[in-house]
Design a protein around this motif. Sequence first.
Motif, PDB file in Angstrom:
ATOM      1  N   PHE A 193       0.827  -1.204   0.000  1.00  0.00           N
ATOM      2  CA  PHE A 193       0.000   0.000   0.000  1.00  0.00           C
ATOM      3  C   PHE A 193       0.868   1.265   0.000  1.00  0.00           C
ATOM      4  N   GLU A 194       1.914   1.245   0.813  1.00  0.00           N
ATOM      5  CA  GLU A 194       2.753   2.438   0.963  1.00  0.00           C
ATOM      6  C   GLU A 194       3.700   2.654  -0.218  1.00  0.00           C
ATOM      7  N   GLN A 195       4.018   1.605  -0.950  1.00  0.00           N
ATOM      8  CA  GLN A 195       5.031   1.731  -2.004  1.00  0.00           C
ATOM      9  C   GLN A 195       4.471   1.682  -3.418  1.00  0.00           C
ATOM     10  N   SER A 196       3.197   1.375  -3.545  1.00  0.00           N
ATOM     11  CA  SER A 196       2.620   1.209  -4.875  1.00  0.00           C
ATOM     12  C   SER A 196       1.799   2.416  -5.293  1.00  0.00           C
ATOM     13  N   SER A 197       1.501   2.426  -6.559  1.00  0.00           N
ATOM     14  CA  SER A 197       0.585   3.424  -7.109  1.00  0.00           C
ATOM     15  C   SER A 197      -0.679   2.685  -7.529  1.00  0.00           C
ATOM     16  N   PRO A 198      -1.799   3.397  -7.550  1.00  0.00           N
ATOM     17  CA  PRO A 198      -3.017   2.722  -8.009  1.00  0.00           C
ATOM     18  C   PRO A 198      -2.883   2.324  -9.480  1.00  0.00           C
ATOM     19  N   PRO A 199      -3.596   1.300  -9.905  1.00  0.00           N
ATOM     20  CA  PRO A 199      -3.529   0.923 -11.329  1.00  0.00           C
ATOM     21  C   PRO A 199      -4.094   2.051 -12.184  1.00  0.00           C
ATOM     22  N   GLU A 200      -3.558   2.173 -13.378  1.00  0.00           N
ATOM     23  CA  GLU A 200      -4.029   3.238 -14.269  1.00  0.00           C
ATOM     24  C   GLU A 200      -5.486   3.027 -14.669  1.00  0.00           C
ATOM     25  N   ASP A 201      -5.834   1.779 -14.907  1.00  0.00           N
ATOM     26  CA  ASP A 201      -7.209   1.448 -15.287  1.00  0.00           C
ATOM     27  C   ASP A 201      -7.758   0.432 -14.289  1.00  0.00           C
ATOM     28  N   LEU A 202      -8.767   0.847 -13.537  1.00  0.00           N
ATOM     29  CA  LEU A 202      -9.346  -0.044 -12.530  1.00  0.00           C
ATOM     30  C   LEU A 202     -10.046  -1.253 -13.148  1.00  0.00           C
ATOM     31  N   ARG A 203     -10.327  -1.187 -14.434  1.00  0.00           N
ATOM     32  CA  ARG A 203     -11.006  -2.301 -15.109  1.00  0.00           C
ATOM     33  C   ARG A 203     -10.034  -3.201 -15.862  1.00  0.00           C
ATOM     34  N   ASP A 204      -8.745  -3.012 -15.660  1.00  0.00           N
ATOM     35  CA  ASP A 204      -7.714  -3.797 -16.336  1.00  0.00           C
ATOM     36  C   ASP A 204      -7.834  -5.272 -15.930  1.00  0.00           C
TER      37      ASP A 204
END
Length: 116
Positions: free
Chosen positions: A21-32
């Motif tokens: 959670f602390e080191q990642s970024s959200p996915p660009e497309d939530l529907r990927d």
Amino acid sequence: MLLVDYTNQLKEDLQHLKDLFEQSSPPEDLRDKDYFEMVKEKTLPVYELLSKWEELALKIIKESKISVHPNQIVSTRENMELLLMHSFYIDVRRRRYMELNRSVLYVFDQLLRAVE
């Protein structure tokens, strides 16, 4: 004892999720779909362990009358499931995430103290 092993493994998983959670970024497309399949693959073992943990913990609580309430076990499973998704999709505020994390950790530690 199996419950101690399950709980300790879930604590490790909890720490791993927090790091993610602390080191990642959200996915660009939530529907990927590929991302969803990857998340599903990585989280399935934790979901399965969580289910076994809940069943065993509730059984032990019922038999041993330890100082953890059954509702705490159910809520902890639900909160851990939320953390599983929030850790990959980064779709909740950090403060809320940490509250859930602390809550789950508290019950894990409380359970470990009660059974040891």
